[in-house]
Motif scaffolding. Structure first.
Motif, short mmCIF file in Angstrom:
data_model
loop_
_atom_site.label_atom_id
_atom_site.label_comp_id
_atom_site.label_asym_id
_atom_site.label_seq_id
_atom_site.Cartn_x
_atom_site.Cartn_y
_atom_site.Cartn_z
N GLY A 1 0.81 -1.21 0.00
CA GLY A 1 0.00 0.00 0.00
C GLY A 1 0.84 1.26 0.00
N GLU A 2 1.91 1.25 0.81
CA GLU A 2 2.81 2.41 0.86
C GLU A 2 3.53 2.61 -0.47
OE1 GLU A 2 5.39 1.83 4.21
OE2 GLU A 2 3.71 1.76 5.62
N LEU A 3 4.01 1.52 -1.06
CA LEU A 3 4.69 1.62 -2.35
C LEU A 3 3.73 2.08 -3.45
CD1 LEU A 3 7.09 -1.44 -2.54
CD2 LEU A 3 7.71 0.96 -2.67
N ALA A 4 2.50 1.64 -3.39
CA ALA A 4 1.52 2.02 -4.40
C ALA A 4 1.29 3.52 -4.40
CB ALA A 4 0.20 1.27 -4.17
N VAL A 5 1.29 4.14 -3.23
CA VAL A 5 1.12 5.59 -3.14
C VAL A 5 2.28 6.29 -3.85
CG1 VAL A 5 1.12 7.55 -1.53
CG2 VAL A 5 -0.27 5.54 -1.04
N VAL A 6 3.49 5.79 -3.63
CA VAL A 6 4.67 6.39 -4.26
C VAL A 6 4.63 6.19 -5.77
CG1 VAL A 6 7.19 6.36 -4.38
CG2 VAL A 6 6.04 6.16 -2.17
N PHE A 7 4.33 4.96 -6.20
CA PHE A 7 4.26 4.70 -7.64
C PHE A 7 3.16 5.52 -8.30
CE2 PHE A 7 6.54 0.61 -6.76
CZ PHE A 7 7.65 0.90 -7.53
N LYS A 8 2.04 5.68 -7.62
CA LYS A 8 0.96 6.49 -8.18
C LYS A 8 1.42 7.93 -8.34
CE LYS A 8 -3.88 7.63 -7.68
NZ LYS A 8 -5.12 7.47 -6.92
N ALA A 9 2.14 8.45 -7.35
CA ALA A 9 2.65 9.82 -7.45
C ALA A 9 3.63 9.95 -8.61
CB ALA A 9 3.31 10.23 -6.14
N LEU A 10 4.41 8.91 -8.84
CA LEU A 10 5.41 8.96 -9.90
C LEU A 10 4.86 8.58 -11.27
CD1 LEU A 10 8.43 7.38 -8.03
CD2 LEU A 10 8.09 9.78 -8.63
N SER A 11 3.59 8.20 -11.33
CA SER A 11 3.03 7.75 -12.61
C SER A 11 2.69 8.90 -13.56
CB SER A 11 1.76 6.91 -12.36
OG SER A 11 0.72 7.72 -11.86
N ASP A 12 2.82 10.12 -13.10
CA ASP A 12 2.53 11.28 -13.95
C ASP A 12 3.84 11.85 -14.49
OD1 ASP A 12 2.22 14.35 -14.28
OD2 ASP A 12 0.16 13.58 -14.29
N PRO A 13 3.95 12.05 -15.81
CA PRO A 13 5.19 12.57 -16.39
C PRO A 13 5.60 13.94 -15.84
CG PRO A 13 3.73 11.78 -18.11
CD PRO A 13 2.96 11.74 -16.83
N ILE A 14 4.64 14.79 -15.52
CA ILE A 14 4.99 16.11 -14.98
C ILE A 14 5.64 15.95 -13.61
CG2 ILE A 14 4.05 18.30 -14.10
CD1 ILE A 14 4.10 18.13 -17.16
N ARG A 15 5.08 15.07 -12.79
CA ARG A 15 5.66 14.86 -11.45
C ARG A 15 7.05 14.25 -11.55
NH1 ARG A 15 -0.03 14.20 -9.95
NH2 ARG A 15 -0.02 11.95 -10.23
N LEU A 16 7.24 13.34 -12.50
CA LEU A 16 8.58 12.79 -12.69
C LEU A 16 9.56 13.88 -13.09
CD1 LEU A 16 7.97 9.41 -14.57
CD2 LEU A 16 9.07 9.73 -12.35
N LEU B 1 3.61 14.95 -4.66
CA LEU B 1 4.93 14.39 -4.37
C LEU B 1 5.26 14.49 -2.88
CD1 LEU B 1 6.87 15.72 -7.48
CD2 LEU B 1 6.26 13.33 -7.01
N ARG B 2 4.87 15.60 -2.26
CA ARG B 2 5.07 15.76 -0.81
C ARG B 2 4.23 14.74 -0.04
NH1 ARG B 2 3.23 21.03 -0.30
NH2 ARG B 2 2.28 20.35 1.62
N SER B 3 2.97 14.60 -0.43
CA SER B 3 2.07 13.65 0.25
C SER B 3 2.57 12.22 0.15
CB SER B 3 0.66 13.74 -0.33
OG SER B 3 0.12 15.01 -0.07
N ALA B 4 3.25 11.90 -0.94
CA ALA B 4 3.81 10.56 -1.13
C ALA B 4 5.11 10.37 -0.37
CB ALA B 4 4.03 10.29 -2.62
N GLY B 5 5.61 11.44 0.24
CA GLY B 5 6.83 11.34 1.03
C GLY B 5 8.11 11.48 0.22
N LEU B 6 7.99 11.91 -1.04
CA LEU B 6 9.18 12.04 -1.89
C LEU B 6 9.86 13.40 -1.74
CD1 LEU B 6 7.61 10.35 -4.99
CD2 LEU B 6 9.53 9.46 -3.66
N LEU B 7 9.12 14.40 -1.29
CA LEU B 7 9.66 15.75 -1.13
C LEU B 7 9.28 16.31 0.24
CD1 LEU B 7 8.59 17.49 -4.50
CD2 LEU B 7 10.82 16.51 -3.95
N THR B 8 10.10 17.24 0.70
CA THR B 8 9.73 18.09 1.82
C THR B 8 9.74 19.52 1.30
OG1 THR B 8 12.02 18.35 2.56
CG2 THR B 8 10.76 16.55 3.56
#
Length: 125
Positions: free
Chosen positions: A30-45, A82-89
């Motif tokens: 579940g935690e990984l899915a949140v991160v992958f979902k956040a990264l699934s958008d080209p703009i966010r990448l 990206l912040r909500s997924a824990g990838l950024l502060t």
């Protein structure tokens, strides 16, 4: 004889392959899915890559719109995901917000992918 009338042969016993590692738990998946979902958008990448490519893996929001043809509110929305997924502060400094990559989050993602790639390599060997 139709397909529904084909004779059924003896059922072979299922011989499962032995586990070489523990699969992901429901919580970890579940935690990984949140991160992958956040990264699934080209703009966010692109935004994450832009921040990660800067000195200190940090960038001011004013620098992030370069080369991205979106309004500032849309960019802010993507940064929030990206912040909500824990990838950024983020940190406010005067009137600007600075975003920083969370190295541990990227490391966990990399470790999870390495484990999966390692398991696939063993199966295909």
């Amino acid at each position: 004889m139709s397909k529904s009338q084909l004779p059924v042969g003896p059922v072979e016993a299922c011989n499962p392959s032995p586990r070489v590692r523990e699969p992901l738990s429901a919580d970890a998946a579940g935690e990984l899915a949140v991160v992958f979902k956040a990264l699934s958008d080209p703009i966010r990448l692109r935004l994450l890559s832009s921040i990660a490519s800067r000195s200190g893996q940090e960038a001011c929001v004013c620098d992030l719109s370069e080369g991205i043809d979106l309004t500032q509110p849309t960019i802010s929305h993507h940064l929030k995901v990206l912040r909500s997924a824990g990838l950024l502060t983020s940190e406010r400094r005067a009137s600007w917000v600075y975003y920083r990559v969370v190295p541990e989050a990227l490391r966990q993602l990399s470790d999870a992918l390495s484990l999966e790639a390692g398991a696939l390599a063993e199966v295909n060997a």
